[in-house]
Motif scaffolding. Structure first.
Motif, short mmCIF file in Angstrom:
data_model
loop_
_atom_site.label_atom_id
_atom_site.label_comp_id
_atom_site.label_asym_id
_atom_site.label_seq_id
_atom_site.Cartn_x
_atom_site.Cartn_y
_atom_site.Cartn_z
N TYR A 162 36.90 46.92 34.76
CA TYR A 162 36.14 45.72 34.39
C TYR A 162 36.76 44.46 34.96
N GLN A 163 38.10 44.39 35.01
CA GLN A 163 38.74 43.19 35.53
C GLN A 163 38.46 42.98 37.02
N THR A 164 38.36 44.07 37.78
CA THR A 164 38.11 43.96 39.22
C THR A 164 36.63 44.03 39.55
N HIS A 165 35.77 44.07 38.55
CA HIS A 165 34.33 44.07 38.82
C HIS A 165 33.97 42.74 39.49
N PRO A 166 33.19 42.75 40.54
CA PRO A 166 32.91 41.52 41.29
C PRO A 166 32.28 40.43 40.44
N ASP A 167 31.44 40.79 39.47
CA ASP A 167 30.85 39.75 38.62
C ASP A 167 31.92 39.08 37.76
N VAL A 168 32.89 39.85 37.28
CA VAL A 168 33.97 39.27 36.49
C VAL A 168 34.84 38.38 37.39
N VAL A 169 35.13 38.85 38.60
CA VAL A 169 35.91 38.05 39.53
C VAL A 169 35.19 36.75 39.86
N ALA A 170 33.87 36.85 40.10
CA ALA A 170 33.10 35.65 40.42
C ALA A 170 33.11 34.66 39.26
N LEU A 171 33.02 35.17 38.03
CA LEU A 171 33.06 34.28 36.86
C LEU A 171 34.40 33.57 36.77
#
Length: 297
Positions: free
Chosen positions: A49-58
């Motif tokens: 979850y931490q490396t999910h691109p949406d989380v990174v973008a947020l």
């Protein structure tokens, strides 16, 4: 009714249920390997979850907001500091509260508002990595240079080195911040693009949700070449890269820049979009097999 007892003195499930108490099953002690396995599974889930691109973008958007607020605060404070010196430069010894003295207060806001308008526009263009023209940079440098000259003129005329240093720091800080904030926004956008580009190499999330792939542009019919200058769109670059690709060629941002002459920031998006197209089932079905002789039929 008596409660059945096991040879080890433990109540059975049926006996416990008869008395309406929660069932107590004998627990098996976990080994160190079991605990490490559970910790590894939890760590993998958290990292997915931490490396999910949406989380990174947020997270990048949150950092971008902090950077913008801090830079804007520094720029506004620096321009406010220079306002008094610019007013004294424009007033040129006029009587306080006279018409020339009051009009002198309009000079610094005139220059500062133009500078702030340019920086606000660059805040949006840098976010989407759109290059501005020469006159934008010239106007920004001219307003910063004018602010610096008007702010330090009296100190240069008086020959005061301490005054020159004192009144040079705020304009130079504003100049450095105005240039740095544009590059920072561009690099933060690159960070988001890198997260989406690398998303296809990530492991799917534990709940079975697929990793978010970069959204590819549709395949519109490529517009005809017109005589004269026309802005090159994302679809045009993608069509050029698609036409230049051959089986066995590795699609990388460097290769995309070589065949399309696009910018460095846009090459990551183009390579990700082309890779997504080539890996799609429809594209695989349309791609003919290369004959062994190496000659296309």
């Amino acid at each position: 009714m008596t409660t059945p007892v096991t040879p080890q003195g433990q109540e059975t499930v049926e006996g416990v249920a008869a008395y309406g108490r929660p069932s107590r099953r004998p627990t098996v002690p976990s080994t160190r390997a079991d605990r490490l396995a559970r910790e590894a599974a939890e760590a993998a889930e958290v990292r997915a979850y931490q490396t999910h691109p949406d989380v990174v973008a947020l997270r990048v958007e949150q950092v971008r907001g902090q950077v913008d607020r801090l830079c804007w605060a520094g720029i506004m404070l620096g321009l406010a500091f220079t306002m008094t010196n610019v007013q004294q430069f424009a007033a040129a010894g006029a009587t306080p509260w006279s018409l020339p003295w009051l009009a002198a207060w309009l000079l610094d806001p005139t220059v500062s508002l133009v500078l702030l308008a340019i920086l606000r526009a660059e805040q949006v263009t840098a976010r989407y990595q759109v290059q501005t023209g020469r006159w934008v940079r010239r106007a920004k440098w001219f307003t910063l240079a004018a602010t610096y000259v008007m702010n330090t003129w009296a100190s240069y005329a008086a020959g005061s080195l301490s005054g020159i240093v004192l009144h040079s720091v705020p304009p130079l800080v504003v100049f450095a911040a105005a240039e740095a904030i544009t590059d920072l926004r561009d690099k933060l956008t690159d960070a988001v693009m890198a997260a989406f580009t690398n998303a296809r190499t990530m492991t799917p999330l534990p709940d079975g949700q697929p990793v978010h792939e970069p959204r590819t542009e549709p395949r519109p019919a490529r517009p005809s070449r017109r005589v004269g200058k026309r802005r090159t769109l994302f679809a045009d670059y993608l069509a050029d890269a698609r036409a230049a690709w051959r089986p066995g060629v590795a699609v990388t941002p460097a290769w995309v820049r070589q065949v399309t002459t696009c910018s460095r920031g846009l090459s990551s998006r183009l390579s990700a979009a082309l890779v997504a197209e080539l890996e799609s089932p429809a594209a695989s079905a349309e791609t003919p097999d290369e004959p062994e002789s190496g000659v296309w039929q």
